[in-house]
Every structure is written in C-alpha cells, then in structure tokens.
Design an enzyme around this catalytic site. Structure first.
Site, PDB file in Angstrom:
ATOM      1  N   ASP A  84       0.974  -1.175   0.210  1.00  0.00           N
ATOM      2  CA  ASP A  84      -0.109  -0.126  -0.029  1.00  0.00           C
ATOM      3  C   ASP A  84       0.744   1.205  -0.071  1.00  0.00           C
ATOM      4  O   ASP A  84       1.910   1.332   0.698  1.00  0.00           O
ATOM      5  CB  ASP A  84      -0.890   0.135   1.181  1.00  0.00           C
ATOM      6  CG  ASP A  84      -2.062  -1.003   1.171  1.00  0.00           C
ATOM      7  OD1 ASP A  84      -2.216  -1.498   0.005  1.00  0.00           O
ATOM      8  OD2 ASP A  84      -2.459  -1.369   2.189  1.00  0.00           O
ATOM      9  N   ASP A 100      -7.173  -1.579  -4.498  1.00  0.00           N
ATOM     10  CA  ASP A 100      -8.009  -1.121  -3.760  1.00  0.00           C
ATOM     11  C   ASP A 100      -9.122   0.257  -4.384  1.00  0.00           C
ATOM     12  O   ASP A 100     -10.284   0.067  -4.094  1.00  0.00           O
ATOM     13  CB  ASP A 100      -7.582  -0.438  -2.152  1.00  0.00           C
ATOM     14  CG  ASP A 100      -6.864  -1.710  -1.789  1.00  0.00           C
ATOM     15  OD1 ASP A 100      -7.234  -2.748  -1.884  1.00  0.00           O
ATOM     16  OD2 ASP A 100      -5.755  -1.325  -1.031  1.00  0.00           O
TER      17      ASP A 100
END
Length: 231
Positions: free
Chosen positions: A136, A170
């Site tokens: 991330d 995401d």
C-alpha cells in the site's frame, strides 16, 4: 463492446497497480513518506498482511484462507462479467465489473507471489507462497490536528481524518462498487409493464360491491336449427 475489451480494462488496471507497487518497493523503504501534492497527498510505503484497512486473521492459516478466497472471488467475478456481456448488460455496469476484477487480481498477485519474489511474507508464515503482503502507498491525510485540552474526552489527542493507506487495486474496487450502488437505477432499469386497454381490463376482472374480484367467463352458445324436412 465484446467481452475481451472489458477484460482489457482489467488488464490495464493490473498493469498500473503492479507498476506502482514495484516502483515503491524498489525506491522506498518501509514507512517512508514522500509528499506528492503538499501535505494532503503522500506516498507512504506500507505492507498489509491482511484485508483492507489492515484487518487480519490471527491464525496460522488465516492468510492462506484469505488468499484462496481472493482467488475464488477473482474467477467468480470474471465468469459473472462474461455472462453479463452475453446478456447485453449496461455498458457502465460492465466497466464497473472490469474495475472490480482488475483490482481483485492486482491484490491476488501480491498475496500469491510477493512472499516469494519480494520476500515480504511475515516471519511466522508457514510458507512464503500465498502469504505475500499487499503493498500500500496512497495516503490522503486530508485533515490532522490535536484537540484542545479543554475538549471533554479527547482533549490533547491527535486527530487524523482519513487515515487508511491503500493502493491502485483497492481504489479500482472501491470505484467499481461505489458506482454500481450510485447508478444502480440506471444500470438495472425496471421493465415497463404494458397495460391492457380499459375495455380489455373490464372483460378480465370485475369487482363487485364488496370488493371481491371475479373472473368473467364467456361461454359460446350454439343454437341448433331443426333438420330440414326432405318432403
């Protein structure tokens, strides 16, 4: 638009997602932050061992189960996309499914292979395969401050609005799901029921004074003529 064109959208999402993750892995170290647009958009390198927002299962085989579930969901979404194309579903809905599929595959690649090729599986993992951690990096701390001391309950505490760190995959999944929810009436219009003319309705159903519906059956009556005399 044929099915392969929607899969091409998913492939583009996968390539962008994987390129961004590998660039961050090569040029940043864990927890490093780089300001992109002022203080409110930063790159923050994190490894996510579980699901969205860092949720994880405290079990030896929890990560394996999660990865297997993601793989199953990936194939399920792909099959559903093909069937939706065959049914001539709304183009916007098909694009949303493509975004969801591309995001799902992007994170599946991390979970399946990154433990081996990037050596980022948690130390307690029974195997590096299927135990890779998702990379991330997108961080949007839109508002951060410390509460004044006089505020009851939270005085002096640090407050950060929108703290999750996420990735392109995401974002793609979120945009796809959110768009389906927002535009569901456009994507799934209710079929228009054809109403019968007024005279036809009166011949089908009649309502008596008590509000009871009755079906009128029309019988055909055949009138027989007496046989003609030969005389």
């Amino acid at each position: 638009m044929k099915a392969y064109k929607y899969f091409l959208i998913a492939v583009i999402i996968i390539l962008i997602d994987q390129a961004s993750k590998l660039l961050v892995h090569q040029h940043m170290y864990i927890h490093q932050e780089v300001n992109v647009l002022g203080e409110w958009f930063r790159l923050h390198y994190l490894l996510n061992p579980g699901m969205a927002f860092g949720i994880r299962w405290d079990n030896e085989f929890g990560k394996l189960a999660l990865t297997i579930f993601r793989i199953g969901a990936m194939f399920g979404i792909g099959y559903y996309l093909i069937q939706s194309v065959k049914k001539n579903s709304h183009t916007g809905f098909l694009v949303c499914l493509s975004l969801i599929l591309g995001g799902a595959i992007g994170n599946v690649i991390d979970s399946t292979f990154y433990g081996v090729f990037l050596n980022n599986a948690p130390m307690e993992s029974p195997t590096q395969w299927f135990h890779g951690q998702v990379i991330d990096m997108l961080f949007f701390p839109l508002l951060e401050f410390s509460w004044p001391e006089w505020v009851p309950g939270v005085g002096g505490e640090y407050f950060l609005f929108f703290s999750p760190v996420f990735n392109i995959a995401d974002s793609s999944i979120f945009i796809g799901v959110a768009s389906i929810l927002i535009f569901q009436k456009r994507f799934f219009p209710h079929p228009i029921k054809e109403e019968l003319p007024a005279e036809d309705k009166s011949n089908v159903n009649q309502v008596d004074q008590n509000g009871t519906s009755a079906i009128v059956v029309t019988e055909s009556i055949e009138i027989k003529q007496p046989p003609e005399s030969n005389s």
